[in-house]
Design a protein around this motif. Sequence first.
Motif, mmCIF file in Angstrom:
data_model
loop_
_atom_site.group_PDB
_atom_site.id
_atom_site.type_symbol
_atom_site.label_atom_id
_atom_site.label_comp_id
_atom_site.label_asym_id
_atom_site.label_seq_id
_atom_site.Cartn_x
_atom_site.Cartn_y
_atom_site.Cartn_z
ATOM 1 N N ALA A 12 0.956 -1.131 0.021
ATOM 2 C CA ALA A 12 0.087 0.239 -0.008
ATOM 3 C C ALA A 12 0.853 1.136 -0.075
ATOM 4 N N VAL A 13 0.288 2.414 -0.308
ATOM 5 C CA VAL A 13 1.061 3.562 -0.694
ATOM 6 C C VAL A 13 0.321 4.625 0.127
ATOM 7 N N GLY A 14 0.851 5.553 0.926
ATOM 8 C CA GLY A 14 0.042 6.590 1.337
ATOM 9 C C GLY A 14 0.935 7.840 0.912
ATOM 10 N N ILE A 15 0.173 8.884 0.340
ATOM 11 C CA ILE A 15 0.659 10.049 -0.164
ATOM 12 C C ILE A 15 0.174 11.457 0.727
ATOM 13 N N ASP A 16 1.212 12.256 1.421
ATOM 14 C CA ASP A 16 0.958 13.148 1.861
ATOM 15 C C ASP A 16 1.737 14.463 1.048
ATOM 16 N N ILE A 25 5.514 13.467 0.296
ATOM 17 C CA ILE A 25 5.889 12.285 1.367
ATOM 18 C C ILE A 25 5.084 11.200 1.061
ATOM 19 N N VAL A 26 5.756 10.205 0.910
ATOM 20 C CA VAL A 26 5.259 8.694 0.315
ATOM 21 C C VAL A 26 5.593 7.782 1.327
ATOM 22 N N ARG A 68 10.619 10.957 0.625
ATOM 23 C CA ARG A 68 10.220 12.326 0.294
ATOM 24 C C ARG A 68 10.921 12.650 -1.140
ATOM 25 N N GLY A 69 10.155 13.611 -2.121
ATOM 26 C CA GLY A 69 10.766 13.756 -3.133
ATOM 27 C C GLY A 69 9.708 14.913 -3.852
ATOM 28 N N ASN A 89 -3.105 12.444 8.241
ATOM 29 C CA ASN A 89 -2.022 11.929 7.538
ATOM 30 C C ASN A 89 -2.212 10.506 7.125
ATOM 31 N N ALA A 90 -1.884 10.368 5.855
ATOM 32 C CA ALA A 90 -1.990 8.881 5.139
ATOM 33 C C ALA A 90 -0.882 8.123 6.057
ATOM 34 N N SER A 91 0.197 8.560 6.328
ATOM 35 C CA SER A 91 1.334 7.837 7.004
ATOM 36 C C SER A 91 0.819 7.479 8.385
ATOM 37 N N ASP A 92 -0.112 8.164 9.179
ATOM 38 C CA ASP A 92 -0.393 7.944 10.232
ATOM 39 C C ASP A 92 -1.605 6.821 10.122
ATOM 40 N N LEU A 93 -2.451 6.624 9.101
ATOM 41 C CA LEU A 93 -3.444 5.611 9.181
ATOM 42 C C LEU A 93 -2.529 4.231 8.805
ATOM 43 N N LEU A 94 -1.800 4.242 8.137
ATOM 44 C CA LEU A 94 -0.850 3.167 7.430
ATOM 45 C C LEU A 94 0.038 2.455 8.559
ATOM 46 N N ASN A 95 0.434 3.440 9.637
ATOM 47 C CA ASN A 95 1.055 2.990 10.706
ATOM 48 C C ASN A 95 0.309 2.311 11.860
ATOM 49 N N ALA A 96 -0.812 2.595 11.853
ATOM 50 C CA ALA A 96 -1.686 2.236 12.898
ATOM 51 C C ALA A 96 -2.135 0.639 12.767
#
Length: 426
Positions: free
Chosen positions: A42-46, A53-54, A78-79, A141-148
Amino acid sequence: MQKTHNRNTVRYFVLITIFFVFLFFTTDFGLIDIQKTAIVLAVGIDRDEEAFIVSSQIAIPKSSDQGQATNAVQIVSRGKTIAEAFEDINAKTGWYPKLVFCNLILLGQETVKQNVFDALDYFLMDEYLSDNCLVAACNDNASDLLNATALVDDASSAAIEKVLSPHAERVGSVFMSTLHTFAMGYYADNACGMLPIVKLQNQQEPNGETAPKVETPPNQSEQSGSDEQSGQSKGEEQGGQSGGQKQGGTSSAQNKPVFSAGETALFKRGKKVGELTPEETFAANAVLNKLRLAPYSVTTPDTQTPCSLSIKQNAPKIKLKVAKNGMASLKIHLTLTAGLLDYAKARPTQNVKDAGNVPTGAFSAAQKKLAGEILALFEKTRALDCDVFSLRDRYRKTGNPAFSKHEATLLQNTVAEVDVHFQNVR
């Protein structure tokens, strides 16, 4: 002549066998070295100003002798472009990211404020990523949901995919969208689309009390000031959680959140412009998608008793008529075949045996309620200039030469009439 043919057939068979044996012993059919490949699930994009921020959730296989299943870690990179962010993963870890098994793209709250196809264009051009990849939005943030770590699965991507399953679309609780369908809406003349909104929710305690609120993990890149690996292996997390469970019973499991996606985000030209409630989401599914065994709850007007209907199938019909002055009439006729799923009060035995014994007034209450929800859906989308019912496309197909004259104001000049009819399964 026949003998010559049979002899040549045997020769061809022997040559083909020798060719495949040669390929086998030269290891041309060998497995890919998974130690050098990052299998992205899965990929989260912020977004942060001009940078992407991927957050990539990557499967980490374990050898069978270790007695562990495949677990996952999250890596944040990041990019200035999505491609540059993925290259950053290779520079940090030595793994080359592969998107063949990526089934989820999650768009963060800052990403949806701008044109999301600034990021999604990369995935459309990737020849290895499937067009059936799920796309969803979130208000965090998408990163927070993927890290849960959710209750139903240690890997958050797998838990989210279960919420966005085809079954959820069939029962009308989630308006599911794939990369293909979302891109089709964006590049159409309407330039609009809808995405489910993924949220973290506290699970309900057995006694009816809500569990303490579980905060989403902080963004790792914001804490460290650099983009580093932001997830621990799920196996280590599970080990720590199991230790806590031995001391505190099932409290750690009860505190784990669950995901929901009942609300829907509306997009215009790639930017989020509004949201649909769960009721409006169901109304959109009833008109635009196929329902199957979908529950729908109403209150009977005579006894004021809650009643749940089971919608077996739906048959929507949409007609658009445009007058010469540009005023239009949209007629939505929806027929639903339904039976009784549950009733809040006990009933006689002869009524329990047959799902067709629907309480008096239940269908009329359901017709009035659903018609109001569909009308509210239309009014909200019209105010946001989101043509979710494809009125412009329907008008264009009529071949009316006045289309170009009325196209820009068609949605605002349309009056909707909704007719909902429930028919019994018997």
